[in-house]
Design an enzyme around this catalytic site. Structure first.
Site, PDB file in Angstrom:
ATOM      1  N   ARG A 143       0.685  -0.888   0.153  1.00  0.00           N
ATOM      2  CA  ARG A 143       0.005  -0.073  -0.163  1.00  0.00           C
ATOM      3  C   ARG A 143       0.698   1.416   0.095  1.00  0.00           C
ATOM      4  NH1 ARG A 143      -4.262   2.336   4.009  1.00  0.00           N
ATOM      5  NH2 ARG A 143      -5.423   3.360   2.863  1.00  0.00           N
TER       6      ARG A 143
ATOM      7  N   HIS B 240       0.981   4.691  -2.975  1.00  0.00           N
ATOM      8  CA  HIS B 240       0.585   5.278  -2.093  1.00  0.00           C
ATOM      9  C   HIS B 240       1.660   6.723  -3.044  1.00  0.00           C
ATOM     10  CE1 HIS B 240      -3.514   5.284   0.158  1.00  0.00           C
ATOM     11  NE2 HIS B 240      -3.117   4.327  -0.766  1.00  0.00           N
TER      12      HIS B 240
ATOM     13  N   GLY C  83       4.757  11.059  -8.398  1.00  0.00           N
ATOM     14  CA  GLY C  83       5.792   9.716  -8.623  1.00  0.00           C
ATOM     15  C   GLY C  83       6.430   8.837  -7.717  1.00  0.00           C
TER      16      GLY C  83
ATOM     17  N   ASP D  17       8.828   8.520  -5.252  1.00  0.00           N
ATOM     18  CA  ASP D  17       9.927  10.157  -4.796  1.00  0.00           C
ATOM     19  C   ASP D  17       9.860  10.241  -3.233  1.00  0.00           C
ATOM     20  OD1 ASP D  17       7.321  11.079  -4.262  1.00  0.00           O
ATOM     21  OD2 ASP D  17       8.525  12.873  -5.187  1.00  0.00           O
TER      22      ASP D  17
ATOM     23  N   SER E 113       8.073  10.658  -1.853  1.00  0.00           N
ATOM     24  CA  SER E 113       7.105  12.021  -0.702  1.00  0.00           C
ATOM     25  C   SER E 113       5.919  11.466   0.348  1.00  0.00           C
ATOM     26  CB  SER E 113       6.820  12.702  -1.744  1.00  0.00           C
ATOM     27  OG  SER E 113       5.967  12.153  -2.025  1.00  0.00           O
TER      28      SER E 113
ATOM     29  N   ASN F 186      -4.442   8.990   3.278  1.00  0.00           N
ATOM     30  CA  ASN F 186      -3.308   7.754   3.699  1.00  0.00           C
ATOM     31  C   ASN F 186      -3.731   8.086   5.220  1.00  0.00           C
ATOM     32  OD1 ASN F 186      -1.455   8.053   1.202  1.00  0.00           O
ATOM     33  ND2 ASN F 186      -0.586  10.536   2.029  1.00  0.00           N
TER      34      ASN F 186
ATOM     35  N   PRO G 225      -6.756   7.357  -6.280  1.00  0.00           N
ATOM     36  CA  PRO G 225      -8.814   6.637  -6.428  1.00  0.00           C
ATOM     37  C   PRO G 225      -9.165   6.449  -4.813  1.00  0.00           C
ATOM     38  CG  PRO G 225      -6.966   5.566  -7.119  1.00  0.00           C
ATOM     39  CD  PRO G 225      -6.283   6.445  -7.038  1.00  0.00           C
TER      40      PRO G 225
ATOM     41  N   HIS H 241      -4.338  -6.195  -3.540  1.00  0.00           N
ATOM     42  CA  HIS H 241      -5.748  -7.196  -1.846  1.00  0.00           C
ATOM     43  C   HIS H 241      -5.710  -8.137  -1.772  1.00  0.00           C
ATOM     44  CE1 HIS H 241      -8.264  -2.530  -3.079  1.00  0.00           C
ATOM     45  NE2 HIS H 241      -6.471  -2.065  -2.342  1.00  0.00           N
TER      46      HIS H 241
ATOM     47  N   SER I  73      -3.244 -13.292   4.892  1.00  0.00           N
ATOM     48  CA  SER I  73      -1.414 -12.991   4.240  1.00  0.00           C
ATOM     49  C   SER I  73      -0.860 -13.414   3.551  1.00  0.00           C
ATOM     50  CB  SER I  73      -1.376 -13.027   6.125  1.00  0.00           C
ATOM     51  OG  SER I  73      -2.159 -12.935   6.824  1.00  0.00           O
TER      52      SER I  73
ATOM     53  N   ASP J 279      -1.273 -14.711  -3.069  1.00  0.00           N
ATOM     54  CA  ASP J 279      -1.833 -16.058  -4.108  1.00  0.00           C
ATOM     55  C   ASP J 279      -2.492 -14.884  -5.033  1.00  0.00           C
ATOM     56  OD1 ASP J 279      -3.527 -15.298  -2.379  1.00  0.00           O
ATOM     57  OD2 ASP J 279      -3.433 -17.351  -1.021  1.00  0.00           O
TER      58      ASP J 279
HETATM   59  C1  HEM Z   1      -8.081   1.991  -7.920  1.00  0.00           C
HETATM   60  C2  HEM Z   1      -7.492   1.384  -7.196  1.00  0.00           C
HETATM   61  C3  HEM Z   1      -7.333   1.023  -5.113  1.00  0.00           C
HETATM   62  C4  HEM Z   1      -8.458   1.545  -4.965  1.00  0.00           C
HETATM   63  C5  HEM Z   1      -9.539   2.731  -4.976  1.00  0.00           C
HETATM   64  C6  HEM Z   1      -8.060   0.897  -3.403  1.00  0.00           C
HETATM   65  C7  HEM Z   1      -8.728   1.256  -2.137  1.00  0.00           C
HETATM   66  C8  HEM Z   1      -7.656   0.775  -0.998  1.00  0.00           C
HETATM   67  C9  HEM Z   1      -8.661   0.964   0.228  1.00  0.00           C
HETATM   68  C10 HEM Z   1      -9.876   1.834   0.411  1.00  0.00           C
HETATM   69  C11 HEM Z   1      -7.602  -0.078   1.346  1.00  0.00           C
HETATM   70  C12 HEM Z   1      -8.976   0.039   2.842  1.00  0.00           C
HETATM   71  C13 HEM Z   1      -8.035   1.061   3.801  1.00  0.00           C
HETATM   72  C14 HEM Z   1      -8.203   1.562   4.695  1.00  0.00           C
HETATM   73  O1  HEM Z   1      -8.389   0.538   5.555  1.00  0.00           O
HETATM   74  O2  HEM Z   1      -7.682   2.699   5.508  1.00  0.00           O
HETATM   75  C15 HEM Z   1      -6.799  -0.402   0.332  1.00  0.00           C
HETATM   76  C16 HEM Z   1      -5.778  -0.799   1.960  1.00  0.00           C
HETATM   77  C17 HEM Z   1      -5.063  -1.713   0.184  1.00  0.00           C
HETATM   78  N1  HEM Z   1      -4.264  -1.521  -0.465  1.00  0.00           N
HETATM   79 FE1  HEM Z   1      -5.360  -0.836  -1.961  1.00  0.00          FE
HETATM   80  N2  HEM Z   1      -6.460   0.030  -3.147  1.00  0.00           N
HETATM   81  C18 HEM Z   1      -6.192   0.090  -4.646  1.00  0.00           C
HETATM   82  C19 HEM Z   1      -5.120   0.165  -5.534  1.00  0.00           C
HETATM   83  C20 HEM Z   1      -4.829  -0.368  -4.778  1.00  0.00           C
HETATM   84  C21 HEM Z   1      -3.077  -0.815  -5.494  1.00  0.00           C
HETATM   85  C22 HEM Z   1      -2.391  -0.714  -6.979  1.00  0.00           C
HETATM   86  C23 HEM Z   1      -2.067  -1.223  -4.539  1.00  0.00           C
HETATM   87  C24 HEM Z   1      -1.288  -2.498  -4.578  1.00  0.00           C
HETATM   88  C25 HEM Z   1      -0.286  -2.900  -5.812  1.00  0.00           C
HETATM   89  C26 HEM Z   1      -3.220  -1.827  -3.050  1.00  0.00           C
HETATM   90  C27 HEM Z   1      -2.460  -1.713  -1.899  1.00  0.00           C
HETATM   91  C28 HEM Z   1      -3.436  -1.885  -0.595  1.00  0.00           C
HETATM   92  C29 HEM Z   1      -3.147  -2.810   0.515  1.00  0.00           C
HETATM   93  C30 HEM Z   1      -2.131  -4.479   0.238  1.00  0.00           C
HETATM   94  C31 HEM Z   1      -4.344  -2.304   1.424  1.00  0.00           C
HETATM   95  C32 HEM Z   1      -4.193  -3.250   2.797  1.00  0.00           C
HETATM   96  C33 HEM Z   1      -3.043  -1.961   3.623  1.00  0.00           C
HETATM   97  C34 HEM Z   1      -3.056  -2.594   5.482  1.00  0.00           C
HETATM   98  O3  HEM Z   1      -3.673  -3.468   5.637  1.00  0.00           O
HETATM   99  O4  HEM Z   1      -2.470  -2.223   5.685  1.00  0.00           O
HETATM  100  N3  HEM Z   1      -4.435  -1.084  -3.277  1.00  0.00           N
HETATM  101  N4  HEM Z   1      -6.670   0.113  -0.662  1.00  0.00           N
HETATM  102  C1  LIG Z   2       1.876   8.506   9.299  1.00  0.00           C
HETATM  103  C2  LIG Z   2       0.464   9.798   9.536  1.00  0.00           C
HETATM  104  O1  LIG Z   2       0.028  10.764   9.553  1.00  0.00           O
HETATM  105  N1  LIG Z   2      -0.158   8.206  10.160  1.00  0.00           N
HETATM  106  C3  LIG Z   2      -1.458   8.863  11.368  1.00  0.00           C
HETATM  107  C4  LIG Z   2      -2.779   8.406  10.776  1.00  0.00           C
HETATM  108  O2  LIG Z   2      -3.868   8.720  10.834  1.00  0.00           O
HETATM  109  C5  LIG Z   2      -3.916   8.456  12.068  1.00  0.00           C
HETATM  110  C6  LIG Z   2      -5.600   8.727  12.726  1.00  0.00           C
HETATM  111  O3  LIG Z   2      -6.285   8.424  11.404  1.00  0.00           O
HETATM  112  C7  LIG Z   2      -2.767   8.867  13.127  1.00  0.00           C
HETATM  113  O4  LIG Z   2      -2.706   7.753  14.223  1.00  0.00           O
HETATM  114  C8  LIG Z   2      -1.442   8.367  12.599  1.00  0.00           C
HETATM  115  O5  LIG Z   2      -0.753   8.631  13.322  1.00  0.00           O
END
Ligand code: HEM
Ligand SMILES: CC(=O)N[C@H]1CO[C@H](CO)[C@@H](O)[C@@H]1O
Ligand SMILES: *[C@@H]1O[C@H](CO)[C@@H](O)[C@H](O)[C@H]1NC(C)=O
Ligand SMILES: *[C@@H]1O[C@H](CO)[C@@H](O)[C@H](O)[C@H]1NC(C)=O
Length: 331
Positions: free
Chosen positions: A64, A68, A74, A76, A78, A93, A159, A189, A247, A250
């Protein structure tokens, strides 16, 4: 070639090639840190964090993070900059994690070779290592990125979970990524979780109908109703994006969205929309999905990178070297 022509060619490069930067390449750091293998140092730290479980599901955290970072101005790094109004602080974020792991890798690398390895490259190398540890397949990452010096929450325009498939394709196209890349990358995902607030409408009030999203399987609907109550004032629970093996890297994510078990609206929609349905169908049983995922990650890692003097190698991933850094807040 005549001498005159050679001279013209040389002159051309001298005069007009102020912007001829190098390129990303596999093994950029090879031989640049004495006998130390830079990618090995990264891998060691990632493995330590994984096996000591210092951060839950680092593959999810880093996938993720890379997404982001690369989709906002890009790849970078950031996203790593601290600041009152930096990208980190933007709403989408707010649940990105893994910053501590990146700091630990940076520290290990600085101890070996000061000022050599960019934070942007650390993100891509570490993500690959975490993917492998979570059961995915190795892919060679390209390196040679430099770090940027601007990070603004107002630049964050990622998005949302309810974006349509056609709009999402447009967003990916603007980053030079095809609808194939988009589908494979959404396969990210296959790990991690999402907060209920981001898909609750699908359970209780889909598209303002007052009912659930009809594309959701009855099993998932019951599950989500249980885990994400309609009214929860304090807790925003989370639910796995891959309902089966959350986890593991796959392709069970693809098998599940085929069964109506996509958790986010976009996850479910790519399995149904004519624009992407066939790609999903082909991916479900593709034994080579892992290779395609890796290739898509490499393409993600090429988005608007900074090369050579376009960027810097930060000393700490959380602050730019050059001062003052007034735009992204106070460091
Ligand atoms: C249209 C594109 C995408 C949308 C709308 C999207 C949306 C989201 C949303 C809403 C979440 C949940 C965030 C939260 O609960 O705060 C999420 C989690 C996640 N996204 Fe995406 N995502 C997209 C593309 C991607 C891509 C391209 C990747 C990586 C290759 C990715 C990897 C992940 C991962 C690994 C999580 C889980 C993060 C965690 O458990 O901490 N996503 N995404
Ligand atoms: C990296 C960062 O700023 N994380 C913050 C994201 O938002 C949560 C609350 O929604 C903060 O607790 C984190 O520090
Ligand atoms: C939501 O409803 C509108 C009309 O009420 C319809 O045009 C649209 O396609 C629906 N969106 C989804 C995702 O079902
Ligand atoms: C897309 O590719 C073109 C041509 O290689 C390049 O100029 C442009 O910067 C790339 N765009 C992004 C967002 O990476």
């Amino acid at each position: 070639m005549s001498k005159a022509l050679a001279l013209v060619v040389v002159l051309f490069f001298v005069l007009f090639c102020g912007k001829c930067y190098g390129e990303l390449r596999v093994g950029f750091y090879k031989g640049k840190c004495g006998l130390t293998n830079v990618e090995g140092v990264v891998q060691n730290v990632v493995e330590t964090w994984h096996f000591e479980n210092k951060e839950k599901d680092i593959a999810a955290a880093l996938l993720r993070m890379q997404f982001h970072d690369c989709f906002v101005k890009g790849c970078d790094a950031s996203i790593l900059l601290d600041g009152l109004t930096s990208e980190k602080k933007a709403v989408p974020n707010s649940s990105v994690r893994g910053y501590g792991l990146i700091d630990a890798i940076k520290e290990a690398l600085e101890a070996e070779c000061q000022g050599l390895v960019s934070c942007a490259d650390i993100i891509s190398m570490a993500t690959r290592d975490a993917v492998v540890l979570a059961g995915g397949k190795w892919y060679d990452v390209e390196t040679g990125r430099r770090d940027g010096d601007v990070s603004l929450a107002s630049n964050v325009n990622l998005p949302s979970a309810t974006i349509s498939v056609s709009d999402s394709i447009k967003v990916f196209a603007s980053k030079n990524l095809t609808q194939y890349d988009m589908v494979y990358l959404l396969g990210g995902h296959t790990v991690g979780v999402a907060r209920c607030s981001l898909f609750k409408d699908r359970i209780y009030n889909f598209n303002k109908t007052g009912g659930p999203d009809p594309s959701m399987s009855p099993w998932l609907l019951a599950e989500l109703k249980d885990k994400c109550p309609r009214i929860s004032l304090i807790f925003d629970n989370t639910y796995p994006l891959d309902v089966k093996t959350p986890s593991l890297v796959d392709n069970s994510y693809f098998q599940e969205i085929k069964k109506g078990n996509g958790v986010l609206q976009i996850d479910q929609q790519i399995a149904l929309d004519e624009l992407t349905k066939n790609i999903v169908d082909d991916t479900v049983n593709d034994p080579d999905f892992y290779t395609k995922f890796g290739e898509a990650m490499v393409k993600l890692g090429r988005v608007e990178v900074l090369i050579d003097e376009q960027g810097e190698v930060r000393k700490s991933c959380r602050v730019v070297n050059k001062k003052p850094f007034i735009f992204g807040g106070i460091n």
